[in-house]
Design a protein around this motif. Structure first.
Motif, mmCIF file in Angstrom:
data_model
loop_
_atom_site.group_PDB
_atom_site.id
_atom_site.type_symbol
_atom_site.label_atom_id
_atom_site.label_comp_id
_atom_site.label_asym_id
_atom_site.label_seq_id
_atom_site.Cartn_x
_atom_site.Cartn_y
_atom_site.Cartn_z
ATOM 1 N N SER A 229 70.700 33.185 55.615
ATOM 2 C CA SER A 229 72.013 33.320 56.244
ATOM 3 C C SER A 229 71.888 33.588 57.736
ATOM 4 C CB SER A 229 72.808 34.453 55.591
ATOM 5 O OG SER A 229 73.000 34.195 54.211
ATOM 6 N N SER A 232 68.823 29.363 60.818
ATOM 7 C CA SER A 232 69.243 28.015 60.438
ATOM 8 C C SER A 232 68.030 27.199 60.012
ATOM 9 C CB SER A 232 69.933 27.317 61.623
ATOM 10 O OG SER A 232 70.229 25.978 61.279
ATOM 11 N N THR A 233 68.275 26.357 59.003
ATOM 12 C CA THR A 233 67.198 25.474 58.542
ATOM 13 C C THR A 233 67.192 24.135 59.296
ATOM 14 O OG1 THR A 233 68.655 24.610 56.808
ATOM 15 C CG2 THR A 233 67.217 26.480 56.238
ATOM 16 N N ASP A 234 68.236 23.890 60.072
ATOM 17 C CA ASP A 234 68.316 22.636 60.828
ATOM 18 C C ASP A 234 67.417 22.687 62.050
ATOM 19 O OD1 ASP A 234 70.097 21.598 59.030
ATOM 20 O OD2 ASP A 234 71.860 22.384 60.094
ATOM 21 N N ARG A 250 59.779 24.757 59.604
ATOM 22 C CA ARG A 250 60.735 25.836 59.395
ATOM 23 C C ARG A 250 60.309 26.717 58.216
ATOM 24 N NH1 ARG A 250 63.670 27.049 63.468
ATOM 25 N NH2 ARG A 250 65.412 27.754 62.161
ATOM 26 N N SER A 303 67.611 23.753 52.451
ATOM 27 C CA SER A 303 67.252 22.622 53.312
ATOM 28 C C SER A 303 67.670 21.295 52.711
ATOM 29 C CB SER A 303 65.738 22.627 53.565
ATOM 30 O OG SER A 303 65.031 22.433 52.347
ATOM 31 N N GLY A 306 72.012 22.246 51.775
ATOM 32 C CA GLY A 306 72.832 22.883 52.796
ATOM 33 C C GLY A 306 73.526 24.110 52.246
ATOM 34 N N ASP A 307 74.852 24.227 52.545
ATOM 35 C CA ASP A 307 75.620 25.378 52.075
ATOM 36 C C ASP A 307 75.702 25.424 50.552
ATOM 37 O OD1 ASP A 307 76.020 26.174 54.655
ATOM 38 O OD2 ASP A 307 77.953 25.119 54.857
ATOM 39 N N LYS A 310 72.842 27.370 49.330
ATOM 40 C CA LYS A 310 73.024 28.819 49.417
ATOM 41 C C LYS A 310 73.805 29.330 48.213
ATOM 42 C CE LYS A 310 73.011 28.941 54.486
ATOM 43 N NZ LYS A 310 73.768 29.295 55.693
#
Length: 368
Positions: A229, A232-234, A250, A303, A306-307, A310
């Motif tokens: 949280s 960022s994984t981007d 990452r 990754s 995305g959301d 999570k």
């Protein structure tokens, strides 16, 4: 003696013949009479001598027998005396000496005891003096008890009346039998009818120590969620990197931070919280290994999805809290959680940390 008597008999015969031929001579007759008397005396003396000889012969045999008996008795007496002397020297005399030594020791101990008694006498006198005071107090208490006797007697009468009433309403023998039993044992039986004998191979100090594996694993997973949280994984400038490079680049960043979080959690459990861990080093190593696996799962979900990833990590967390067997045995869980238990990461992570806390059995560890 026998020859003398024969000579006298012959002489008497001759004198009697001469007296007949020459006449009655008074002197010859008188001599003959004296010789008759002498012959009779000698005859008696001969008979007595024969009796004495026979008696002496008989007594000689008896005397020889008695003398032999006396000699044998003297010999036996001598042997017995020798035996007695030897026994006295070997047994009686040492016992007498031992008895004398023991008597001396007893006298010495008695003297010491008397000395101690002499020392204790003042204490005894003091105790008797204090006892005298207590007897006075006891006498006063007895007087008070006698004063309260009417009240006690009244209460006893009331209890007796109640017992009679109870005997009319219930079986008094059953009540007496119940009272004879041990009340504590009866109460203990109804309270806990089955007593288990537990042989703890790897004892856990307290409840908090037993729950440490579950909550440590939960903290590592939650730490991974918070890390996802916050970071960022981007990757910016995605065109400059391949998908593999972006993924692992990452991942190593998240993994490094997750390992630091795990070190804080595991070492903090032992130092700050004071949890008793059987194998502290393996507790930290297992925690790092679990952290790597967890962050790999969480980072991959986020990754890729995305959301949504999570959300999947949070749903997976909820399922693992309920179905991993960290708080309740798996056999007590609903069928659904029993079915998914072998597929949850928490199941194996909690088992691994429990081995480090309670004591590692490597054969069991290979089956986790």
């Amino acid at each position: 003696m026998h020859d003398v008597v024969n000579v006298i008999d012959q002489l008497l015969g001759d004198m009697k013949g001469e007296g007949t031929e020459q006449g009655n001579n008074a002197n010859i007759a008188d001599a003959v009479q004296k010789l008759e008397t002498l012959r009779t005396g000698l005859q008696q003396l001969r008979d007595q001598a024969a009796e004495i000889t026979t008696f002496l012969n008989d007594k000689e045999v008896e005397a020889k027998e008695n003398f032999a008996l006396i000699q044998d008795l003297a010999k036996k007496t001598s042997n017995r005396l020798d035996t007695f002397v030897n026994e006295f020297d070997e047994k009686i005399e040492p016992r007498i000496k031992t008895t004398m030594v023991n008597a001396k020791d007893l006298l010495a101990n008695t003297e010491k005891m008397l000395t101690n008694i002499d020392k204790i006498m003042p204490q005894v006198e003091s105790l008797l003096a204090s006892t005298s005071g207590k007897i006075v107090k006891g006498n006063e208490m007895l007087k008070k008890a006698l004063g309260g006797y009417p009240y006690v007697n009244q209460k006893v009468q009331e209890i007796a009346d109640r017992i009679r009433t109870l005997g009319e309403q219930a079986d008094i023998h059953e009540i007496i039998q119940m009272l004879r039993n041990n009340p504590e044992a009866e109460r203990g039986f109804f309270k806990e009818p089955v007593v288990l004998d537990a042989n703890k191979v790897f004892p856990i100090k307290n409840y908090g120590t037993g729950m440490t594996p579950f909550y440590t694993v939960l903290a590592i997973w939650v730490g991974g969620l918070l890390l996802i949280s916050l970071l960022s994984t981007d990757v910016h400038a995605r065109e400059a990197f391949t998908g593999r490079v972006m993924y692992f680049g990452r991942l190593f960043t998240f993994m490094t931070i997750a390992i630091l979080q795990t070190l804080i959690v595991t070492i903090g459990d032992m130092i700050i919280v004071g949890v008793t861990v059987h194998d502290p080093l393996w507790f930290v190593i297992f925690g790092i290994f679990i952290s790597i696996v967890f962050i790999l799962i969480i980072y991959t979900l986020v990754s890729v999805f995305g959301d949504v990833g999570k959300a999947l990590a949070i749903v997976l967390l909820v399922l693992q809290i309920a179905g991993s067997g960290g708080t309740y045995p798996v056999v007590l869980l609903p069928k659904f959680f029993q079915a998914i238990n072998p597929f949850l990461p928490f199941t194996y992570a909690v088992g691994l940390m429990r081995e480090a806390v309670g004591g590692i059995v490597w054969k069991k560890l290979c089956t986790i």
